[in-house]
Design a protein around this motif. Structure first.
Motif, short mmCIF file in Angstrom:
data_model
loop_
_atom_site.label_atom_id
_atom_site.label_comp_id
_atom_site.label_asym_id
_atom_site.label_seq_id
_atom_site.Cartn_x
_atom_site.Cartn_y
_atom_site.Cartn_z
N GLU A 70 0.75 -1.22 0.01
CA GLU A 70 0.00 0.03 0.03
C GLU A 70 0.78 1.33 -0.12
OE1 GLU A 70 -3.40 0.57 2.45
OE2 GLU A 70 -3.47 -1.73 2.68
N GLY A 71 0.34 2.29 -0.88
CA GLY A 71 0.89 3.76 -0.74
C GLY A 71 -0.21 4.61 -0.13
N LYS A 72 -0.01 5.86 -0.52
CA LYS A 72 -0.86 6.93 0.26
C LYS A 72 -1.98 6.69 -0.61
CE LYS A 72 2.52 10.03 1.46
NZ LYS A 72 3.20 11.35 1.38
N ARG A 73 -2.27 6.72 -2.08
CA ARG A 73 -3.49 6.69 -2.89
C ARG A 73 -3.91 5.44 -3.63
NH1 ARG A 73 -2.88 11.14 -6.87
NH2 ARG A 73 -0.69 10.33 -7.23
N ILE A 74 -2.66 4.66 -3.64
CA ILE A 74 -2.91 3.32 -4.55
C ILE A 74 -2.49 2.05 -3.53
CG2 ILE A 74 -2.78 4.52 -6.47
CD1 ILE A 74 0.34 3.12 -6.75
N PHE A 75 -2.84 0.76 -4.00
CA PHE A 75 -2.15 -0.27 -3.69
C PHE A 75 -1.84 -1.10 -5.09
CE2 PHE A 75 -6.55 -1.24 -3.45
CZ PHE A 75 -6.86 -2.60 -3.75
N LEU A 76 -0.85 -2.16 -4.70
CA LEU A 76 -0.39 -3.15 -5.61
C LEU A 76 -0.94 -4.37 -5.03
CD1 LEU A 76 3.20 -1.89 -6.36
CD2 LEU A 76 1.20 -1.01 -7.47
N LYS A 135 -6.97 3.01 -3.81
CA LYS A 135 -7.42 2.98 -2.41
C LYS A 135 -8.74 3.13 -2.23
CE LYS A 135 -4.57 3.09 1.00
NZ LYS A 135 -3.33 3.92 2.22
N LYS A 136 -9.21 4.27 -2.75
CA LYS A 136 -10.69 4.76 -2.70
C LYS A 136 -11.29 4.09 -4.09
CE LYS A 136 -13.09 9.03 -2.39
NZ LYS A 136 -13.12 10.80 -2.57
N PHE A 154 -5.99 0.84 -12.03
CA PHE A 154 -5.41 2.03 -12.93
C PHE A 154 -4.45 1.67 -13.92
CE2 PHE A 154 -5.49 5.67 -9.14
CZ PHE A 154 -6.85 5.48 -9.28
N GLY A 155 -3.85 0.41 -13.69
CA GLY A 155 -2.51 -0.24 -14.59
C GLY A 155 -1.91 -1.29 -14.11
N SER A 156 -0.84 -1.33 -14.74
CA SER A 156 -0.11 -2.49 -14.19
C SER A 156 1.58 -2.22 -13.86
CB SER A 156 -0.12 -3.58 -15.38
OG SER A 156 0.78 -4.96 -15.20
N VAL A 157 2.10 -2.97 -13.11
CA VAL A 157 3.53 -2.61 -12.88
C VAL A 157 3.99 -4.25 -12.24
CG1 VAL A 157 3.26 -1.77 -10.53
CG2 VAL A 157 4.96 -0.81 -11.74
N GLY A 158 5.38 -4.23 -12.78
CA GLY A 158 5.75 -5.24 -12.10
C GLY A 158 7.32 -5.52 -12.55
#
Length: 181
Positions: A4-10, A69-70, A75-79
């Motif tokens: 988790e980050g401030k506005r997103i989670f992976l 998070k909200k 939103f997308g993909s990262v890896g």
């Protein structure tokens, strides 16, 4: 596993993400600079998720869905891709849906992924590449603290079938520690 980050989670991709992934990735602008095919069909999404889960299980690659998070919106993909355990390195791959660009989400996702790469996977070097024509990705990569290493000529065939030169960047574990990104 979730980061988790401030506005997103992976979190790892799930088969239940397939419909949302297909809608978001069926965007010519994503295919322009990545290997993501276009048009992006439902079968592409299912195959991507299946391969992601298999590579995760084998600890070869760790691909994450980027979600808000909200509202938990995709939103997308990262890896972390192409992991070499012997030499302790890997490569970041990423893309973001059109409506979410320019708002700092990818920068946050890359910071979370770098923490995962250096703290959890104990990698020493993480490469990040982007098309020489992709100014937005270049900005995100440089802001993350990665150092420019050079150009790989005609190194990637995009989802639209065009060859691209890639700008190659990397960040080392000791640089990450000093900066604590």
């Amino acid at each position: 596993m979730k980061t988790e980050g401030k506005r997103i989670f992976l979190r790892p991709w799930r088969q239940s993400d397939a419909g949302e992934l297909q809608q978001l990735a069926d965007d010519k602008s994503i295919a322009r600079f990545t290997r993501v095919p276009w048009p992006y069909k439902a079968g592409h999404a299912k195959k991507f998720i299946k391969e992601s889960k298999e590579k995760w299980r084998k600890k070869q690659e760790f691909r994450f869905a980027i979600r808000s998070k909200k509202g938990k919106k995709l939103f997308g993909s990262v890896g972390i891709l192409r992991i070499d355990r012997r030499d302790r390195n890997g490569e970041i791959g990423f893309w973001l849906g059109k409506g979410y660009r320019g708002q700092g989400y990818m920068g946050e996702a890359i910071r979370l992924l770098l923490r995962f790469a250096f703290k959890k996977l104990k990698l020493n070097r993480v490469a990040i590449k982007c098309s020489t024509k992709n100014k937005a990705s270049r900005k995100v990569i440089e802001k993350a603290g990665a150092k420019f290493e050079g150009i790989e000529r005609e190194s990637i065939k995009s989802g639209l079938g065009k060859m691209h030169d890639l700008r190659v960047y990397s960040i080392l574990a000791r640089e990450y520690e000093r900066k604590d990104i």
